[in-house]
Design a protein around this motif. Structure first.
Motif, PDB file in Angstrom:
ATOM      1  N   ALA A 100     199.107  64.114  27.403  1.00  0.00           N
ATOM      2  CA  ALA A 100     198.478  65.439  27.380  1.00  0.00           C
ATOM      3  C   ALA A 100     198.976  66.298  28.537  1.00  0.00           C
ATOM      4  CB  ALA A 100     196.959  65.286  27.439  1.00  0.00           C
ATOM      5  N   LYS A 101     199.164  65.689  29.707  1.00  0.00           N
ATOM      6  CA  LYS A 101     199.665  66.439  30.865  1.00  0.00           C
ATOM      7  C   LYS A 101     201.135  66.813  30.680  1.00  0.00           C
ATOM      8  CE  LYS A 101     196.490  64.391  34.264  1.00  0.00           C
ATOM      9  NZ  LYS A 101     196.394  63.533  35.468  1.00  0.00           N
ATOM     10  N   LEU A 102     201.909  65.882  30.115  1.00  0.00           N
ATOM     11  CA  LEU A 102     203.339  66.112  29.970  1.00  0.00           C
ATOM     12  C   LEU A 102     203.629  67.242  28.989  1.00  0.00           C
ATOM     13  CD1 LEU A 102     206.086  65.064  30.928  1.00  0.00           C
ATOM     14  CD2 LEU A 102     206.081  63.510  28.962  1.00  0.00           C
ATOM     15  N   TRP A 103     202.760  67.412  27.983  1.00  0.00           N
ATOM     16  CA  TRP A 103     202.978  68.470  26.992  1.00  0.00           C
ATOM     17  C   TRP A 103     202.962  69.859  27.642  1.00  0.00           C
ATOM     18  CZ3 TRP A 103     204.521  68.920  22.067  1.00  0.00           C
ATOM     19  CH2 TRP A 103     204.614  67.766  21.302  1.00  0.00           C
ATOM     20  N   LYS A 104     202.261  69.986  28.751  1.00  0.00           N
ATOM     21  CA  LYS A 104     202.192  71.279  29.433  1.00  0.00           C
ATOM     22  C   LYS A 104     203.522  71.613  30.111  1.00  0.00           C
ATOM     23  CE  LYS A 104     197.276  70.504  30.485  1.00  0.00           C
ATOM     24  NZ  LYS A 104     196.277  70.335  31.556  1.00  0.00           N
ATOM     25  N   ILE A 105     204.328  70.584  30.400  1.00  0.00           N
ATOM     26  CA  ILE A 105     205.569  70.772  31.146  1.00  0.00           C
ATOM     27  C   ILE A 105     206.751  71.028  30.211  1.00  0.00           C
ATOM     28  CG2 ILE A 105     207.156  69.712  32.799  1.00  0.00           C
ATOM     29  CD1 ILE A 105     204.762  68.013  33.767  1.00  0.00           C
ATOM     30  N   LEU A 113     209.015  61.837  23.489  1.00  0.00           N
ATOM     31  CA  LEU A 113     208.321  60.721  24.129  1.00  0.00           C
ATOM     32  C   LEU A 113     207.149  60.245  23.269  1.00  0.00           C
ATOM     33  CD1 LEU A 113     208.047  58.852  26.534  1.00  0.00           C
ATOM     34  CD2 LEU A 113     206.648  60.588  27.677  1.00  0.00           C
ATOM     35  N   THR A 114     206.454  61.190  22.645  1.00  0.00           N
ATOM     36  CA  THR A 114     205.347  60.827  21.771  1.00  0.00           C
ATOM     37  C   THR A 114     205.840  59.994  20.596  1.00  0.00           C
ATOM     38  OG1 THR A 114     204.138  62.844  22.343  1.00  0.00           O
ATOM     39  CG2 THR A 114     203.500  61.730  20.314  1.00  0.00           C
ATOM     40  N   PHE A 124     203.663  46.421  17.697  1.00  0.00           N
ATOM     41  CA  PHE A 124     202.809  45.301  18.106  1.00  0.00           C
ATOM     42  C   PHE A 124     201.346  45.485  17.721  1.00  0.00           C
ATOM     43  CE2 PHE A 124     206.298  45.842  21.152  1.00  0.00           C
ATOM     44  CZ  PHE A 124     206.957  44.641  20.974  1.00  0.00           C
ATOM     45  N   VAL A 125     200.941  46.729  17.448  1.00  0.00           N
ATOM     46  CA  VAL A 125     199.558  47.022  17.099  1.00  0.00           C
ATOM     47  C   VAL A 125     199.545  47.776  15.780  1.00  0.00           C
ATOM     48  CG1 VAL A 125     197.415  48.152  17.847  1.00  0.00           C
ATOM     49  CG2 VAL A 125     198.966  47.195  19.545  1.00  0.00           C
ATOM     50  N   ASN A 126     198.553  47.518  14.955  1.00  0.00           N
ATOM     51  CA  ASN A 126     198.382  48.281  13.718  1.00  0.00           C
ATOM     52  C   ASN A 126     198.488  49.767  14.025  1.00  0.00           C
ATOM     53  OD1 ASN A 126     196.466  49.853  11.787  1.00  0.00           O
ATOM     54  ND2 ASN A 126     196.923  47.957  10.716  1.00  0.00           N
ATOM     55  N   ASN A 127     199.240  50.506  13.208  1.00  0.00           N
ATOM     56  CA  ASN A 127     199.540  51.886  13.577  1.00  0.00           C
ATOM     57  C   ASN A 127     198.342  52.833  13.443  1.00  0.00           C
ATOM     58  OD1 ASN A 127     199.546  52.031  10.705  1.00  0.00           O
ATOM     59  ND2 ASN A 127     200.976  53.742  10.766  1.00  0.00           N
ATOM     60  N   THR A 128     197.270  52.411  12.767  1.00  0.00           N
ATOM     61  CA  THR A 128     196.107  53.288  12.621  1.00  0.00           C
ATOM     62  C   THR A 128     195.511  53.693  13.965  1.00  0.00           C
ATOM     63  OG1 THR A 128     195.607  52.384  10.436  1.00  0.00           O
ATOM     64  CG2 THR A 128     193.843  53.555  11.568  1.00  0.00           C
ATOM     65  N   PRO A 129     195.200  52.742  14.891  1.00  0.00           N
ATOM     66  CA  PRO A 129     194.675  53.186  16.186  1.00  0.00           C
ATOM     67  C   PRO A 129     195.654  54.029  16.987  1.00  0.00           C
ATOM     68  CG  PRO A 129     195.097  50.818  16.198  1.00  0.00           C
ATOM     69  CD  PRO A 129     195.199  51.267  14.779  1.00  0.00           C
ATOM     70  N   ILE A 130     196.955  53.822  16.765  1.00  0.00           N
ATOM     71  CA  ILE A 130     197.953  54.636  17.469  1.00  0.00           C
ATOM     72  C   ILE A 130     197.871  56.081  16.985  1.00  0.00           C
ATOM     73  CG2 ILE A 130     200.373  54.856  18.070  1.00  0.00           C
ATOM     74  CD1 ILE A 130     199.011  52.235  18.958  1.00  0.00           C
ATOM     75  N   VAL A 131     197.796  56.254  15.673  1.00  0.00           N
ATOM     76  CA  VAL A 131     197.669  57.601  15.114  1.00  0.00           C
ATOM     77  C   VAL A 131     196.372  58.252  15.560  1.00  0.00           C
ATOM     78  CG1 VAL A 131     197.419  58.909  12.961  1.00  0.00           C
ATOM     79  CG2 VAL A 131     199.143  57.114  13.124  1.00  0.00           C
ATOM     80  N   VAL A 132     195.289  57.456  15.575  1.00  0.00           N
ATOM     81  CA  VAL A 132     193.992  57.976  16.015  1.00  0.00           C
ATOM     82  C   VAL A 132     194.044  58.409  17.473  1.00  0.00           C
ATOM     83  CG1 VAL A 132     191.590  57.326  16.468  1.00  0.00           C
ATOM     84  CG2 VAL A 132     192.666  56.696  14.306  1.00  0.00           C
ATOM     85  N   LEU A 133     194.803  57.701  18.294  1.00  0.00           N
ATOM     86  CA  LEU A 133     194.955  58.070  19.701  1.00  0.00           C
ATOM     87  C   LEU A 133     195.717  59.380  19.849  1.00  0.00           C
ATOM     88  CD1 LEU A 133     195.144  57.390  22.868  1.00  0.00           C
ATOM     89  CD2 LEU A 133     197.374  56.419  22.272  1.00  0.00           C
ATOM     90  N   LEU A 134     196.813  59.526  19.095  1.00  0.00           N
ATOM     91  CA  LEU A 134     197.712  60.659  19.296  1.00  0.00           C
ATOM     92  C   LEU A 134     197.271  61.934  18.585  1.00  0.00           C
ATOM     93  CD1 LEU A 134     201.133  58.760  19.029  1.00  0.00           C
ATOM     94  CD2 LEU A 134     199.964  59.508  21.103  1.00  0.00           C
ATOM     95  N   ILE A 204     217.798  56.160  14.881  1.00  0.00           N
ATOM     96  CA  ILE A 204     218.294  57.253  14.039  1.00  0.00           C
ATOM     97  C   ILE A 204     217.130  58.044  13.458  1.00  0.00           C
ATOM     98  CG2 ILE A 204     219.556  57.781  11.920  1.00  0.00           C
ATOM     99  CD1 ILE A 204     221.324  55.320  12.529  1.00  0.00           C
ATOM    100  N   ALA A 205     216.097  57.325  12.992  1.00  0.00           N
ATOM    101  CA  ALA A 205     214.927  57.981  12.401  1.00  0.00           C
ATOM    102  C   ALA A 205     214.190  58.840  13.428  1.00  0.00           C
ATOM    103  CB  ALA A 205     213.977  56.938  11.824  1.00  0.00           C
ATOM    104  N   ILE A 206     214.062  58.338  14.658  1.00  0.00           N
ATOM    105  CA  ILE A 206     213.354  59.084  15.712  1.00  0.00           C
ATOM    106  C   ILE A 206     214.065  60.412  15.992  1.00  0.00           C
ATOM    107  CG2 ILE A 206     212.745  59.106  18.163  1.00  0.00           C
ATOM    108  CD1 ILE A 206     210.887  57.403  16.488  1.00  0.00           C
ATOM    109  N   PHE A 207     215.388  60.372  16.055  1.00  0.00           N
ATOM    110  CA  PHE A 207     216.128  61.615  16.308  1.00  0.00           C
ATOM    111  C   PHE A 207     215.980  62.582  15.137  1.00  0.00           C
ATOM    112  CE2 PHE A 207     218.155  59.334  19.780  1.00  0.00           C
ATOM    113  CZ  PHE A 207     218.333  60.347  20.711  1.00  0.00           C
ATOM    114  N   TYR A 208     215.944  62.051  13.922  1.00  0.00           N
ATOM    115  CA  TYR A 208     215.711  62.909  12.757  1.00  0.00           C
ATOM    116  C   TYR A 208     214.329  63.555  12.844  1.00  0.00           C
ATOM    117  CZ  TYR A 208     214.117  63.984   8.012  1.00  0.00           C
ATOM    118  OH  TYR A 208     213.555  64.597   6.918  1.00  0.00           O
ATOM    119  N   LEU A 209     213.314  62.761  13.183  1.00  0.00           N
ATOM    120  CA  LEU A 209     211.945  63.274  13.270  1.00  0.00           C
ATOM    121  C   LEU A 209     211.774  64.246  14.434  1.00  0.00           C
ATOM    122  CD1 LEU A 209     209.994  59.952  12.529  1.00  0.00           C
ATOM    123  CD2 LEU A 209     210.195  61.942  11.022  1.00  0.00           C
TER     124      LEU A 209
END
Length: 609
Positions: A100-105, A113-114, A124-134, A204-209
């Motif tokens: 959240a702080k980095l987005w301001k910069i 990075l996100t 390593f973790v089910n992606n649902t809590p990751i999406v809920v976090l972000l 490759i996918a990350i750079f596309y996204l």
């Protein structure tokens, strides 16, 4: 090109059941858990009423229940629970605060990075809590800067899916494919055994996204300052204290400076529809159906002195709060919320949280409740509730695990148990990666550790488990077993090989991956993976080639759930939170599917042939 002869009758019936199952799994109007149970019941009935023998050995119908105790299902459930523990303890809160702080910069680098963090954590973790976090972090950024959140949310959601395919525990699909391959006596995959091709494709996918996907989305208006611009259908009820009482429809609309658009009037006691005419006089109990943004609904309530209702249910309790202390907010239904698959009434949601539910948003549209109460609607993951309550009560809701409040707040819960949850996850991963313990045992011990240390309660454990996921896994395993025993899988493999006889082995592998990619975007990815794995192994045997690349073709293909919102549950979360349309997923997802298909086909061919 010689096609094989038809298989035995049991194989034909199982193939027909498989087609029927795939049809059921894609239906939105039929619960996935019910569809799964129907498939299991039909398979058991067929083999009970019409016995089948394999090499003189009777095939027991009860063996189709083995999925309930399958190590893959145990691992999937255990990792879902551990993921819930990570969320409940706020173990990921420092990451959220830093982002959240980095987005301001630097917004551009912050998006990169996100995406990288989302993909890495999802390995390593089910992606649902990751999406809920972000999600709330990215929405908060868009609200503060009054910019469109759509270029950020969908790429983030897809990045977590990309990261999930890099390890054996990244997704339930990976666990199922790896487990089935092991049970069939083929290759046994370690935690990072296919990380090399997956990581190259993920980069490759990350750079596309990051660079291309945001530009493919249509421009949208910025989020409003207090909530996202989402249309809801709700009712304004005229009471005895209403300023609009005794006025005509035309006069009531004038009270809002002509902004309010009334779609219908329901009149008590039976809430019959009244003809909408400018000179219709409003009486006590009339309900005005309004379709508008949340802030305007609240404004109309104040201007008319009316009361917001949902269905036949009054929004506020008898002990009303002062209007100025109340506000509207949106709550996304996510896994672990305790209300998915249930109604608000069954979950006692309104009384439990001391808030009022006004309207419901589903699959990008305001849901029409009609004359019934919104409390009687069965909720799904990704649904968005428009709620009203005191500001302090909504602040409390933001700290509740399993509830995602979308109003631009950045506050995330963190407890003293967070380090314990992180150490537990790290121990589970390392013990499996180093070969100390199988993943099903290490993950089960991880759940026990979270319970003993009180990072989770049994109620939270039950909330973390998903009945649809459990039953779809069991049904898919039963289908896979029936296909293998009856020879149905071998027949499909023979047909597939005959159809692609002119292709080299790399072409057959690539075609198999593309077929799975199409299936996973139309039906359940777990079902596609479980059915596809034995077929892939049969194809490899018929071509006298190693099975490993064909198994990985199924694994990767079944993970390419990018092109439709129903392909994966987090796609629905992102769709509703970002206000996306079905076409948005196709616009970004189809190029990504093709990009990953070409990349992974080349990498598997390069590494194995």
């Amino acid at each position: 090109m010689n096609f094989p002869d038809l298989p035995n009758n049991h194989a034909i019936i199982v193939l027909l059941i498989t087609v029927f199952a795939l049809y059921l799994f894609r239906r939105d109007d039929f619960p996935l858990e019910t569809s799964s149970l129907v498939v299991i019941a039909i398979l058991c009935l067929i083999f009970a009423l019409f016995p089948f023998s394999v090499d003189g050995v009777h095939f027991e119908p009860s063996s189709l229940f083995f999925g309930f105790g399958h190590e893959a299902l145990i691992t999937v459930c255990a990792l879902m629970i551990i993921g819930q523990g990570i969320v409940n303890t706020g173990a990921l809160e420092p990451i959220g605060r830093y982002l959240a702080k980095l987005w301001k910069i630097s917004p551009s680098l912050s998006l990169l990075l996100t995406l990288v963090l989302g993909a890495t954590l999802s390995a390593f973790v089910n992606n649902t809590p990751i999406v809920v976090l972000l999600l709330p972090i990215l929405i908060s950024v868009s609200l503060r800067n009054k910019t469109d959140a759509s270029p950020m949310l969908l790429p983030m959601g897809l990045a977590t899916l990309v990261g999930g395919m890099t390890t054996t525990i990244g997704t339930s699909t990976n666990l199922l494919v790896v487990s089935i391959a092991k049970n069939m006596g083929e290759v046994e995959f370690g935690l990072f055994d296919f990380a090399k091709p997956a990581l190259i494709a993920a980069i490759i996918a990350i750079f596309y996204l990051w660079l291309i996907a945001p530009k493919l989305l249509p421009k949208r208006a910025a989020f409003m300052t207090d909530t996202s611009p989402r249309l809801f259908s709700a009712y304004l009820t005229i009471n005895e204290e209403s300023d609009a009482l005794g006025k005509t429809i035309a006069q009531a609309i004038d009270m809002t400076d002509g902004q309010m658009k009334i779609e219908g009037i329901q009149r008590s006691p039976d809430y019959r529809n009244v003809m909408l005419l400018p000179d219709t006089e409003l009486i006590i109990g009339d309900r005005l159906k309004i379709h508008d943004y949340p802030d305007r609904l609240k404004e109309y309530e104040a201007l008319l002195g009316a009361t917001l209702f949902s269905g036949k249910s009054k929004v506020e309790d008898e002990e009303k709060s002062e209007p100025e202390t109340e506000t509207l907010a949106e709550i996304v239904i996510i896994a672990g919320s305790g209300v998915e698959g249930r109604t608000l009434k069954q979950a006692n949601f309104i009384n439990k949280h001391n808030i009022s539910v006004i309207a419901l948003h589903r699959a990008g549209k305001a849901m029409e409740i009609g004359k019934s109460s919104i409390g009687k609607v069965t909720l799904r993951i990704g649904d968005i509730l428009l709620v009203q309550g005191e500001v302090k009560q909504l602040d409390v809701l933001k700290t509740k695990p399993g509830l995602l409040v979308i109003d631009g707040a950045e506050a995330l819960p963190q407890t003293s148990k967070a380090p314990i949850a992180l150490v537990t996850l790290l121990t589970v991963v390392l013990s499996s990666a180093l070969g100390v313990l199988p993943i099903e045992i290490s993950s089960l011990c991880g759940v026990l550790a979270l319970l003993v240390t009180k990072c989770l309660s049994w109620n939270e454990v039950s909330s973390a488990l998903s009945t649809p996921v459990i039953l779809i896994v069991v049904a898919s395993l039963a289908l896979g077993e029936a296909l293998m025993k009856t020879g149905g899988a071998e027949y499909i493999a023979q047909v597939f090989v005959a159809s692609s006889f002119s292709l080299p082995p790399t072409g057959v592998l690539s075609a198999l991956m593309l077929l799975l990619a199409i299936l996973t975007n139309v039906v359940s990815n777990n079902a596609a993976a479980v059915i596809g794995t034995p077929i892939a192994i049969s194809v490899a045997h018929q071509l006298n080639l190693p099975a490993e690349p064909f198994i990985l073709a199924v694994l990767f293909g079944a993970n390419l759930s990018y092109a439709t919102p129903m392909a994966y549950k987090t796609n629905l979360l992102v769709m509703n939170a970002g206000g996306y349309q079905f076409s948005d997923f196709m616009r970004i997802g189809i190029p990504l599917v093709l990009l990953m298909w070409v990349t992974l086909s080349f990498l598997l061919s390069w590494l194995y042939f």
